[in-house]
Structures are given as structure tokens and as C-alpha cells.
Design a protein around this motif. Structure first.
Motif, PDB file in Angstrom:
ATOM      1  N   ARG A  73       9.616   9.032  -4.311  1.00 22.92           N
ATOM      2  CA  ARG A  73       8.235   9.358  -3.902  1.00 22.92           C
ATOM      3  C   ARG A  73       8.055  10.872  -3.771  1.00 22.92           C
ATOM      4  O   ARG A  73       7.464  11.362  -2.796  1.00 22.92           O
ATOM      5  CB  ARG A  73       7.872   8.652  -2.594  1.00 22.92           C
ATOM      6  CG  ARG A  73       7.976   7.129  -2.676  1.00 22.92           C
ATOM      7  CD  ARG A  73       7.642   6.487  -1.332  1.00 22.92           C
ATOM      8  NE  ARG A  73       7.894   5.054  -1.367  1.00 22.92           N
ATOM      9  CZ  ARG A  73       9.077   4.494  -1.093  1.00 22.92           C
ATOM     10  NH1 ARG A  73      10.104   5.275  -0.777  1.00 22.92           N
ATOM     11  NH2 ARG A  73       9.239   3.195  -1.152  1.00 22.92           N
ATOM     12  N   SER A  74       8.597  11.582  -4.731  1.00 24.76           N
ATOM     13  CA  SER A  74       8.460  13.043  -4.836  1.00 24.76           C
ATOM     14  C   SER A  74       9.145  13.802  -3.710  1.00 24.76           C
ATOM     15  O   SER A  74       8.913  14.993  -3.538  1.00 24.76           O
ATOM     16  CB  SER A  74       6.975  13.445  -4.885  1.00 24.76           C
ATOM     17  OG  SER A  74       6.342  12.858  -6.000  1.00 24.76           O
ATOM     18  N   TRP A 108      12.067   1.687  -9.644  1.00 22.68           N
ATOM     19  CA  TRP A 108      12.441   3.062 -10.002  1.00 22.68           C
ATOM     20  C   TRP A 108      13.489   3.003 -11.097  1.00 22.68           C
ATOM     21  O   TRP A 108      14.307   2.072 -11.144  1.00 22.68           O
ATOM     22  CB  TRP A 108      13.002   3.766  -8.769  1.00 22.68           C
ATOM     23  CG  TRP A 108      13.302   5.234  -8.891  1.00 22.68           C
ATOM     24  CD1 TRP A 108      12.452   6.268  -8.679  1.00 22.68           C
ATOM     25  CD2 TRP A 108      14.569   5.825  -9.228  1.00 22.68           C
ATOM     26  NE1 TRP A 108      13.100   7.470  -8.845  1.00 22.68           N
ATOM     27  CE2 TRP A 108      14.403   7.221  -9.191  1.00 22.68           C
ATOM     28  CE3 TRP A 108      15.818   5.306  -9.560  1.00 22.68           C
ATOM     29  CZ2 TRP A 108      15.438   8.107  -9.467  1.00 22.68           C
ATOM     30  CZ3 TRP A 108      16.848   6.192  -9.838  1.00 22.68           C
ATOM     31  CH2 TRP A 108      16.661   7.559  -9.797  1.00 22.68           C
TER      32      TRP A 108
END
Length: 329
Positions: A143-144, A5
Motif C-alpha cells: 500500500r505504497s 499482491w
């Protein structure tokens, strides 16, 4: 390590571009379920519990089952309407004393690495956390989904640890644990304190070994070196699609043969007469492909005149064959 990320830590007007790395990894040996006889892997089919049919991935949806057994099916459009966040920001909400963060709340740990140009603000945040003896409570989207986390310092590296939500922590409800119901004698308490002092010390992780993991690895290694392995054969093709395709091909071949037989019967007659004349028809079909001279049809005409009895019983196509022979001559 590979970054999973990328984003930036923001506190006040300061922004620190960082990369996120998983700080932990599991060394457990993973096993597969296999057939004890030949070592073949066990496969599972996605079968509907109502009609018993296998379900393709494209037809699988997510469903929520209620306590009374009702099923709520959610589509991709339903999930698209849910609040989701794709922010690449680790936003510092406040700095709190580290003892206020219950260890049970902590979930996963990640290392934060600064970009080359952000080394100074990264060091500034790290030293500020050290001096204040506090941790930073942050919000971040992974992850949203938005989640809370804390930033703490470990070996001069800033670590981000995601946290559970408050309603995810279960409350203990055990009877008979109230201090008022326990009669602890002073002498017993004194001996318990002495035991604690006797075993007091500092934690050194190198003093502890995963002997089960080591023994398991040694067991697998010994079997490999001893040749106790299964040489897996190629799995046989199975499944409805292959069987259906094979059946379709067999039917196609049968239909093609049947179609050819009907054409031969129409050209030479039916019943036993068609079977008797079939060997004579084959040279006649090959002769045009060879592009032979006019003598070849003459032979064909002579061959057909030989069975005199059958000439009277021949079908309407035999005079046509004679005409063809005359024209060729």
C-alpha cells in the motif's frame, strides 16, 4: 483464494516470483445499526462542527490535530511529496534466529505462492530456512508504504508476517511488580510448579471452540426460520437536493401559468372583461390548427358582434379582429 499482491522474493542473486494471499480471515458476524421499529438502516451525515452544514466528499480533507487543539490540514499535493514506494520486491535483509522475533511485533500474516517457473528456488529458500532454524527479516512495500516483515515456514508454505515498528510497541509501566518487592515463599513456588506440570500438554486448536460465535449463528438462524424478519420498505427520498429540485419545479410551473395569464389579459383586455371573453377566445385559437374554410371566421365575427354594450368598451385589438373577419370573407 485471490492474490492481493504480486512480486518477487530476492535473496542474494536469487529471485523468486511469488503471489501474496491473506492467511487469515474473520468469521465474526457483522451487524448494522437499524431502527428498532422497522429495521431501517441508520445513516450518518458528514456535518461540519463549526458551521453545522453537511460536507460533500470532495470538500473533505485530512487534518492532524495537535494536543493543544490546533488543526494542520494536509492536501493531496502534500501527500504526493511524501516518500512512497511501489517496489514489487520482498528483499531479504538477514536471516536471524526465530526466537529473537518477539511475537508481539508480528502483525498480519500472508501466504506466499511461487509462480510455476519459480517452484525450485521457492523450495530452495523454504528448505534453507528449515535447516537453519531461522527466519528471514525482509523489507516490503505494501500500500505504497515500506514495512518490515519476516519469512517463516509453516506446513511447507512460506509465510510472510508484517511487523510493528519498534516505537509502536508500548512499554509497560506498572508499579509493584519488581521481584525485590515480592516475598515468594518456597512452598508457594513449589505448588505453582506442580500446577504447571499437571496442566502441561501440547496445543491442539481443535480442542477449543468459539461457543459464542456458534450460539450467535444459531440465534440468527432460528429467527430466520421462525419468520422473525423485517421486510424493509423502499426508503423515502430525502435530502436537500430533492427538496430544492421540487421547489424549483413548482416555481417553474407557477411562472409558466402566470406568464400565460398575462398574455391572455393583453390580448382580450383586463379585469372582468377579460374573464368574460376568455371562453370565446378558445375556439378562435383552435380554428387555425384545424385549417378550416373561410366560414369559420365568419362565425367568430358574428359571435363578437352579439354583446353590443361591450363592443363600445373593447380595447384597440377588437377592430383588428373585425378586419381579419372582413379579409377572410
Amino acid at each position: 483464494m485471490r492474490a492481493i499482491w504480486k512480486g518477487a522474493v530476492s535473496f542474494g542473486l536469487v529471485s523468486v516470483p511469488v503471489k501474496l494471499y491473506a492467511a487469515t480471515e474473520s468469521h465474526d458476524i457483522s451487524f448494522r445499526q437499524v431502527h428498532a421499529k422497522d429495521g431501517g438502516r441508520i445513516k450518518y451525515q458528514r456535518v461540519c462542527s463549526i458551521d453545522g452544514e453537511e460536507v460533500a466528499y470532495a470538500d473533505i480533507a485530512k487534518g492532524y490535530e495537535t494536543d493543544d487543539g490546533q488543526m494542520v490540514i494536509l492536501s493531496e499535493d502534500d501527500f504526493a511529496e511524501l516518500p512512497a514506494s511501489s517496489s514489487r520486491e520482498i528483499s531479504v535483509e538477514k536471516f536471524v534466529p526465530r526466537e529473537q522475533i518477539e511475537p508481539m511485533w508480528l502483525e498480519k500474516s500472508y501466504y506466499l505462492e511461487p509462480d510455476k517457473a519459480a517452484a525450485k528456488p521457492y523450495a530452495l529458500l523454504r528448505e534453507a530456512l528449515k535447516e537453519a532454524d531461522r527466519v528471514a527479516v525482509v523489507t516490503v512495500s505494501l500500500r505504497s508504504r515500506m514495512t518490515t516483515a519476516v519469512l517463516r515456514v509453516r506446513d511447507d508454505v512460506i509465510v510472510m508476517q508484517t511487523m510493528m515498528w519498534p516505537d509502536e510497541i508500548r512499554q509497560p509501566d506498572f508499579g509493584g511488580l519488581d521481584a525485590a518487592d515480592m516475598d515468594v515463599k518456597p512452598q508457594e513456588l513449589k505448588m505453582a510448579k506442580m500446577l504447571v506440570e499437571t496442566l502441561a500438554g501440547d496445543y491442539d486448536p481443535s480442542e477449543y471452540d468459539d461457543d459464542y460465535q456458534e450460539a450467535l449463528e444459531a440465534l440468527v438462524r432460528a429467527k430466520l426460520e421462525g419468520g422473525e424478519v423485517q421486510h424493509l420498505e423502499q426508503p423515502k427520498p430525502t435530502g436537500g437536493e430533492v427538496v430544492d429540485l421540487l421547489a424549483a419545479l413548482q416555481k417553474s410551473v407557477a411562472a409558466a401559468k402566470s406568464s400565460r395569464g398575462e398574455e391572455a389579459a393583453e390580448a382580450t383586455g383586463s379585469g372582468e372583461e377579460a374573464e368574460a371573453e376568455e371562453p370565446e377566445e378558445k375556439p378562435a385559437r383552435k380554428s387555425p390548427a384545424r385549417k378550416t374554410a373561410a366560414k369559420a371566421p365568419a362565425k367568430k365575427t358574428a359571435a363578437k358582434k352579439a354583446p353590443a354594450k361591450k363592443a363600445a368598451q373593447s380595447t384597440s385589438k377588437k377592430p383588428a379582429a373585425k378586419k381579419t373577419a372582413r379579409k377572410a370573407s
